[in-house]
Design an enzyme around this catalytic site. Sequence first.
Site, PDB file in Angstrom:
ATOM      1  N   ASP A  94       0.863  -1.014  -0.157  1.00 11.02           N
ATOM      2  CA  ASP A  94      -0.029   0.019  -0.110  1.00 11.02           C
ATOM      3  C   ASP A  94       0.838   1.185   0.006  1.00 11.02           C
ATOM      4  O   ASP A  94       2.263   1.299   0.698  1.00 11.02           O
ATOM      5  CB  ASP A  94      -0.815   0.231   1.064  1.00 11.02           C
ATOM      6  CG  ASP A  94      -2.160   1.046   1.026  1.00 11.02           C
ATOM      7  OD1 ASP A  94      -3.013   0.897   0.649  1.00 11.02           O
ATOM      8  OD2 ASP A  94      -1.777   2.391   1.470  1.00 11.02           O
ATOM      9  N   PHE A 126      -9.348   1.659 -11.259  1.00  9.84           N
ATOM     10  CA  PHE A 126      -9.617   0.788 -12.633  1.00  9.84           C
ATOM     11  C   PHE A 126      -7.975   0.216 -13.015  1.00  9.84           C
ATOM     12  O   PHE A 126      -7.777  -0.705 -13.326  1.00  9.84           O
ATOM     13  CB  PHE A 126     -10.087   1.382 -13.487  1.00  9.84           C
ATOM     14  CG  PHE A 126     -10.442   0.775 -14.737  1.00  9.84           C
ATOM     15  CD1 PHE A 126     -11.252  -0.190 -15.060  1.00  9.84           C
ATOM     16  CD2 PHE A 126      -9.638   1.134 -16.043  1.00  9.84           C
ATOM     17  CE1 PHE A 126     -11.287  -1.117 -16.174  1.00  9.84           C
ATOM     18  CE2 PHE A 126      -9.780   0.147 -17.148  1.00  9.84           C
ATOM     19  CZ  PHE A 126     -10.617  -0.708 -17.356  1.00  9.84           C
ATOM     20  N   THR A 182      -5.004   0.061 -11.488  1.00  4.46           N
ATOM     21  CA  THR A 182      -4.292  -0.892 -10.683  1.00  4.46           C
ATOM     22  C   THR A 182      -4.941  -2.154 -11.002  1.00  4.46           C
ATOM     23  O   THR A 182      -4.123  -3.199 -11.125  1.00  4.46           O
ATOM     24  CB  THR A 182      -4.200  -0.512  -9.463  1.00  4.46           C
ATOM     25  OG1 THR A 182      -3.617   0.720  -9.270  1.00  4.46           O
ATOM     26  CG2 THR A 182      -3.295  -1.313  -8.543  1.00  4.46           C
ATOM     27  N   CYS A 237     -10.835 -13.099 -18.488  1.00  7.66           N
ATOM     28  CA  CYS A 237     -10.177 -12.012 -17.576  1.00  7.66           C
ATOM     29  C   CYS A 237     -10.966 -10.670 -17.290  1.00  7.66           C
ATOM     30  O   CYS A 237     -11.987 -10.468 -17.790  1.00  7.66           O
ATOM     31  CB  CYS A 237      -8.753 -11.696 -18.085  1.00  7.66           C
ATOM     32  SG  CYS A 237      -8.639 -10.434 -19.553  1.00  7.66           S
ATOM     33  N   CYS A 293     -15.586   6.326  -3.294  1.00 11.59           N
ATOM     34  CA  CYS A 293     -15.868   6.733  -2.076  1.00 11.59           C
ATOM     35  C   CYS A 293     -15.777   8.033  -1.492  1.00 11.59           C
ATOM     36  O   CYS A 293     -16.597   8.376  -0.723  1.00 11.59           O
ATOM     37  CB  CYS A 293     -15.101   5.713  -1.172  1.00 11.59           C
ATOM     38  SG  CYS A 293     -15.452   4.078  -1.300  1.00 11.59           S
ATOM     39  N   CYS A 333      -8.653 -10.693 -26.738  1.00 10.26           N
ATOM     40  CA  CYS A 333      -8.209  -9.917 -25.581  1.00 10.26           C
ATOM     41  C   CYS A 333      -6.694  -9.910 -25.355  1.00 10.26           C
ATOM     42  O   CYS A 333      -6.146 -10.998 -25.633  1.00 10.26           O
ATOM     43  CB  CYS A 333      -8.846 -10.485 -24.438  1.00 10.26           C
ATOM     44  SG  CYS A 333      -8.476  -9.684 -22.877  1.00 10.26           S
TER      45      CYS A 333
END
Length: 333
Positions: free
Chosen positions: A55, A127, A129, A166, A181, A239
């Site tokens: 993180d 999105f 990451t 995927c 959020c 893909c």
Amino acid sequence: MDNRYSRQLLYKNIGRDGQRLLGEKTAVIVGLGALGSLSSEMLARAGIGKLILVDRDYVEVTNLQRQTLYTEQDAAAQKPKAAAAHEQLSKINSSIDIESHIAHCDAVLLVSLAKDADIIIDGTDNFDTRMLINDASFKLGIPWIYAACVEASYSSAAFIPGETPCFRCLTPVLPAATLTCDTAGIISPAVHMAVSQQVTTALKILTGQYSAPYHLHIGNVWDMDYMKIDIGKMTETNCPTCQTRDFPEISRTESNAMKFCGRDMIQVIDERLTENVVTAALEQAGIEFKRTPYFIEFNYGDVRIVSFSNGRLLMHHVVNLNKARTIINQLFG
């Protein structure tokens, strides 16, 4: 082991063999916010063998409403989430191995950490990451489990190389990513629903019990709505991740400046800006700063800047990348 995990051993789908398998497995958890802090706690309590935590952020008081692993003391100390999670999880289960990284999760770091892991757990809020996790998962042949939540809604799905489509294949049917959020809010039960499904799926995968049909789960705890979508036949023919195996997110050149999803904060990475370089520049400019065991914090006008020793800076109250680069040039040349 029998006493600590006795209730889990009694559960017919785990039992002694399942518990042994869990104790041999390694999970990489990318992001330790609401999702990752809860999933790491659940897996630690379940007795997984090793957790690798990644993180880039630190604990703030606004996190405490939904990020259940952290305390007011962590927020007051602005402790990096990876360090705070490591400390708390070690108290929860001292018998498991925990490795933590206070870092931005780029392609090089993720691939190096995940190459010997058994599963990747999505604890992110953006999105880009998730697309990187998706590429790393399918390149390395390691399952990963997506989860997301905002307002009262939640979603989750597992992606298994060689068995399922995927994440990139599913992007047309995934919930809209325009809300975050920080813009729309969130209630804690939505987090718990997303992570409960995510970790249950992880337990199935890690004990060899996850099989078709494969579903995307979507729900809303406020409205008590829930549905699941069979994703088994949603593979996109060309893909670049799971079919042509070009893995564009791994090979992509990453910008040294990027916005945080839904927040007025920009991250800048410049390896020249070591702790010594930053402190010398601030002292020369007469700018006061606060030093913690993990970073240096200071204000430049109305911008609050947190500088880590590896050249990574978080710039609060900045939404424009050009402004961020201008501040860097003004401060450090």
